[in-house]
Design an enzyme around this catalytic site. Structure first.
Site, PDB file in Angstrom:
ATOM      1  N   HIS A 212       0.816  -1.213   0.000  1.00 47.48           N
ATOM      2  CA  HIS A 212       0.000   0.000   0.000  1.00 47.48           C
ATOM      3  C   HIS A 212       0.851   1.266   0.000  1.00 47.48           C
ATOM      4  CE1 HIS A 212      -3.212  -2.863   0.674  1.00 47.48           C
ATOM      5  NE2 HIS A 212      -3.890  -1.978  -0.028  1.00 47.48           N
ATOM      6  N   ARG A 319     -10.582   4.395  -1.866  1.00 50.57           N
ATOM      7  CA  ARG A 319     -10.111   3.590  -0.733  1.00 50.57           C
ATOM      8  C   ARG A 319     -10.425   4.362   0.555  1.00 50.57           C
ATOM      9  NH1 ARG A 319      -5.730   2.048  -4.564  1.00 50.57           N
ATOM     10  NH2 ARG A 319      -5.467  -0.199  -4.456  1.00 50.57           N
ATOM     11  N   ARG A 356     -15.434   2.270  -1.559  1.00 52.56           N
ATOM     12  CA  ARG A 356     -15.207   0.964  -0.931  1.00 52.56           C
ATOM     13  C   ARG A 356     -15.238   1.136   0.577  1.00 52.56           C
ATOM     14  NH1 ARG A 356      -9.683  -2.189  -1.784  1.00 52.56           N
ATOM     15  NH2 ARG A 356      -8.918  -0.564  -0.394  1.00 52.56           N
ATOM     16  N   GLU A 455     -11.163 -10.654  -4.682  1.00 52.84           N
ATOM     17  CA  GLU A 455      -9.723 -10.571  -4.393  1.00 52.84           C
ATOM     18  C   GLU A 455      -9.232 -11.763  -3.572  1.00 52.84           C
ATOM     19  OE1 GLU A 455      -8.976  -6.760  -2.578  1.00 52.84           O
ATOM     20  OE2 GLU A 455     -10.777  -6.861  -1.371  1.00 52.84           O
ATOM     21  N   ASN A 478      -4.492  -6.972  -6.887  1.00 54.06           N
ATOM     22  CA  ASN A 478      -3.344  -6.914  -5.965  1.00 54.06           C
ATOM     23  C   ASN A 478      -3.442  -8.031  -4.931  1.00 54.06           C
ATOM     24  OD1 ASN A 478      -2.880  -4.555  -7.313  1.00 54.06           O
ATOM     25  ND2 ASN A 478      -3.775  -3.262  -5.729  1.00 54.06           N
ATOM     26  N   ASP A 479      -4.636  -8.137  -4.351  1.00 48.80           N
ATOM     27  CA  ASP A 479      -4.820  -9.192  -3.354  1.00 48.80           C
ATOM     28  C   ASP A 479      -5.065 -10.549  -4.001  1.00 48.80           C
ATOM     29  OD1 ASP A 479      -4.442  -8.095  -0.767  1.00 48.80           O
ATOM     30  OD2 ASP A 479      -6.215  -6.874  -1.102  1.00 48.80           O
ATOM     31  N   ARG A 489       2.309  -9.400  -0.551  1.00 54.35           N
ATOM     32  CA  ARG A 489       2.525  -8.323  -1.524  1.00 54.35           C
ATOM     33  C   ARG A 489       3.443  -7.230  -1.005  1.00 54.35           C
ATOM     34  NH1 ARG A 489      -3.561  -5.617  -1.615  1.00 54.35           N
ATOM     35  NH2 ARG A 489      -2.575  -3.689  -2.283  1.00 54.35           N
ATOM     36  N   CYS A 526      -9.702  -3.158 -10.562  1.00 52.92           N
ATOM     37  CA  CYS A 526      -9.253  -1.935  -9.879  1.00 52.92           C
ATOM     38  C   CYS A 526      -7.898  -2.137  -9.200  1.00 52.92           C
ATOM     39  CB  CYS A 526     -10.294  -1.441  -8.878  1.00 52.92           C
ATOM     40  SG  CYS A 526     -10.582  -2.603  -7.540  1.00 52.92           S
TER      41      CYS A 526
END
Ligand code: PEP
Ligand code: MG
Length: 588
Positions: A212, A319, A356, A455, A478-479, A489, A526
């Site tokens: 992140h 986010r 989200r 995810e 990403n996840d 990650r 996304c």
């Protein structure tokens, strides 16, 4: 002497400037820039902190002098003498004044910066005894920091110096030379603090490409390198450095020839940006007439106008957790959140905004002070929707705020990290409950489309359940990559295995897109894959028509879209799904 340090490229471009080392202190230290008018007050704060510690030591010395050698051994008195000597050391005070006056660092930051510089001098000492005094110095600085914690200092907006030309860089050495931040680690909350700052680039020792911290760096659209392992050890305060965000390299103390070469690259990148900016108002339509939706990922309401400027046709991922960070447990209430969501909605000028619900946990803690040490695998722990369902009152507050914001524009509500049907059902009940609460209070709210993030592989393998409840899905690659490949990650040591093109990942992504299309439901990506221009054609070939990414990536992706022919890409993408090594096929 010129040398380079290699890491992972996370945000494109070249930055040239002086290194600012962010020292890691055991005491929680705020880092911000002060106004020139606050310089004297900040120097006074440090002086008061130092004087208080000097007095404390004098008091201790006095107490010790009244004791016998058994209760107060000789070493203790000697140690206090050393601490006093260090406190009165001119280099400490002169250095701190320098960072406050010349760089406009707040007092705590100036103190830890000077501490870092002095620590290096101690490290270089031949004499063991002197070298070990470094620990004393750290203790002394920490005592001052603790005293200063009680003396409040106003946080102010940082100044924004003009960008310097290469010529300026070579000739001029004043305060407004670009600064690049080098740190062992920066939390997403730290990064947020620096979001509006003057830093021209970042390098961290740790972190993966989709950690992140890297994501926030990318959203700032300034060159950044993470996972550079020893960067913060080998760079010294104020060294000249070049950050090559494309190659993932930091060059320390560059020679004039290297500086000239990177200056050239910097100008080329500027030209490329200028060329791309002409595409801002061009509709994103492929050669075969497919309309593609290019949306923005944002972290704060203030990012919305920039997203519109970059040509986004909406926000695909807000986010919201960034509203909750760095607040030392004082979470935003319903009205504060409502105002923030409304600002984002209004900032998008009638375009849709997908908010989200909070996704904290793993490498995104609410506060630096509450790093999740208690759990061995925080990425597999109480994160995102699990966190929300564990605290329904907090979740309901957020849901009510989002529903209220929906009365002011088009809002979609997106839920992160769902895996179980029971979690979906609980979430749905809480959304109904939040609406009922607003009805009871007579507070207006608007309609929202409901979406789920895909995810976790378990979600991608049970799409029918998700599509029964949700209006749209958003693939959080990403996840999805992290959980499919069992790769943290945020861990640079396994970053080479974090592979968006792994056949298993591609299959899960492809299947999610296919199933949504088959059922006439909306689907977007996304995660960072959406903004990676090397993957645009592949995702188009898999049928994706909606991409959400950092605003800075939109125009480059649009350029790919304009050159693409989806009819020709579709069979190629299917072959890619069958390939043993899709990365090789993509390159070839
Ligand atoms: C993702 O996982 O791809 C995503 C977009 O969410 P985040 O990066 O915030 O976890
Ligand atoms: Mg995610």
């Amino acid at each position: 002497m010129t040398f380079s340090v290699h890491g992972l490229p996370v945000a494109r471009g070249i930055a040239i400037g002086r290194a600012v080392l962010m020292a890691s202190s055991r005491v929680d230290v705020a880092h911000y820039f002060i106004e020139p008018g606050q310089v004297e007050a900040e120097i006074t704060r440090v002086r008061m902190g130092r004087n208080a510690v000097v007095e404390e030591i004098h008091r201790l010395q006095h107490t010790i002098s009244l004791m016998g050698p058994k209760e107060a051994p000789h070493e203790l008195a000697a140690l206090l003498d050393v601490h006093l000597m260090l406190l009165q050391d001119e280099e400490l005070i002169i250095g701190v004044k320098h960072w406050i006056t010349e760089r406009l660092y707040n007092a705590e930051w100036a103190l830890t910066t000077q501490l870092e510089a002095l620590s290096r001098q101690f490290d270089d000492m031949e004499d063991d005894y002197l070298r070990e005094r470094k620990a004393d110095l750290e203790q002394v600085a920490e005592r001052i920091l603790r005293y200063m914690k009680g003396v409040a200092s106003p946080v102010s907006a940082p100044p924004t110096p003009r960008r310097k030309t290469q010529q300026d860089l070579l000739l001029d050495d004043t305060m407004d030379v670009p600064l690049v931040l080098i740190a062992h680690d920066l939390s997403p909350a730290d990064m947020l603090q620096f979001k509006q700052s003057i830093f021209a680039g970042f390098v961290t020792d740790v972190g993966g490409r989709t950690s992140h911290t890297a994501i926030v760096a990318r959203s700032m659209d300034i060159p950044a390198v993470v996972g550079a392992r020893s960067a913060s050890q080998v760079v010294r305060q104020d060294d000249w450095v070049i950050i090559d965000g494309d190659a993932g390299v930091m060059i320390v103390d560059p020679s004039p020839i290297i500086l000239a070469e990177y200056g050239f690259k910097q100008r080329q990148a500027e030209l490329e940006r200028g060329r791309l900016s002409r595409l801002r108002h061009t509709p994103a339509v492929t050669l075969d007439g497919q309309k593609i939706e290019l949306l923005a990922n944002i972290e704060m309401p203030a990012d919305a106008p920039g997203a519109v400027l970059a040509g986004a046709v909406g926000v695909g991922l807000f986010r919201s957790e960034f509203l909750f960070m760095g607040r030392k447990g004082d979470l935003p209430g319903e009205d504060e959140q409502f105002e923030a969501y409304k600002r984002a909605v209004e900032g998008m000028q009638g375009l849709p905004v997908t908010i989200r619900t909070i996704d904290v946990g793993a490498d995104k803690q609410l506060d630096d002070t509450v790093r999740d040490k208690a759990h061995l695998n925080p990425a597999l722990g109480l994160r995102a929707i699990r966190w929300s369902l564990a605290d329904p009152a907090m979740f309901l507050t957020q849901l009510r705020a989002i529903l209220r914001a929906a009365a002011h524009g088009q809002v979609n509500l997106l839920i992160p990290m769902l895996a179980h049907a029971s979690e979906i059902r609980q979430t749905m009940s809480l959304i109904d409950f939040a609406r009922a609460e607003l009805d009871n209070r007579g507070v207006p709210y608007g309609p929202v489309k409901l979406g789920a993030m895909i995810e976790i592989p378990a979600a991608a393998l049970t799409l029918k359940i998700f599509l029964k409840y949700f209006d749209f899905l958003s693939i959080g690659t990403n996840d999805l990559i992290q959980y499919t490949l069992a790769i943290d990650r945020a861990d640079e040591s396994v970053a080479h295995l974090y592979d968006p093109l792994h056949p298993a990942v591609l299959r899960l992504v492809a299947e999610t897109i296919r199933e949504c299309i088959a059922q006439g439901k909306g689907v977007s990506v996304c995660g960072e894959m959406a903004g990676d221009t090397t993957l645009t054609r592949l995702l188009l070939g898999l049928g994706l028509r909606s991409f959400s990414m950092h605003p800075a990536q939109i125009l480059a992706v649009k350029q790919e879209v304009l050159r693409a022919d989806t009819a020709r890409l579709a069979p190629w993408a299917q072959q890619m799904l069958e390939a043993e090594d899709p990365a090789q096929m993509l390159a070839g």
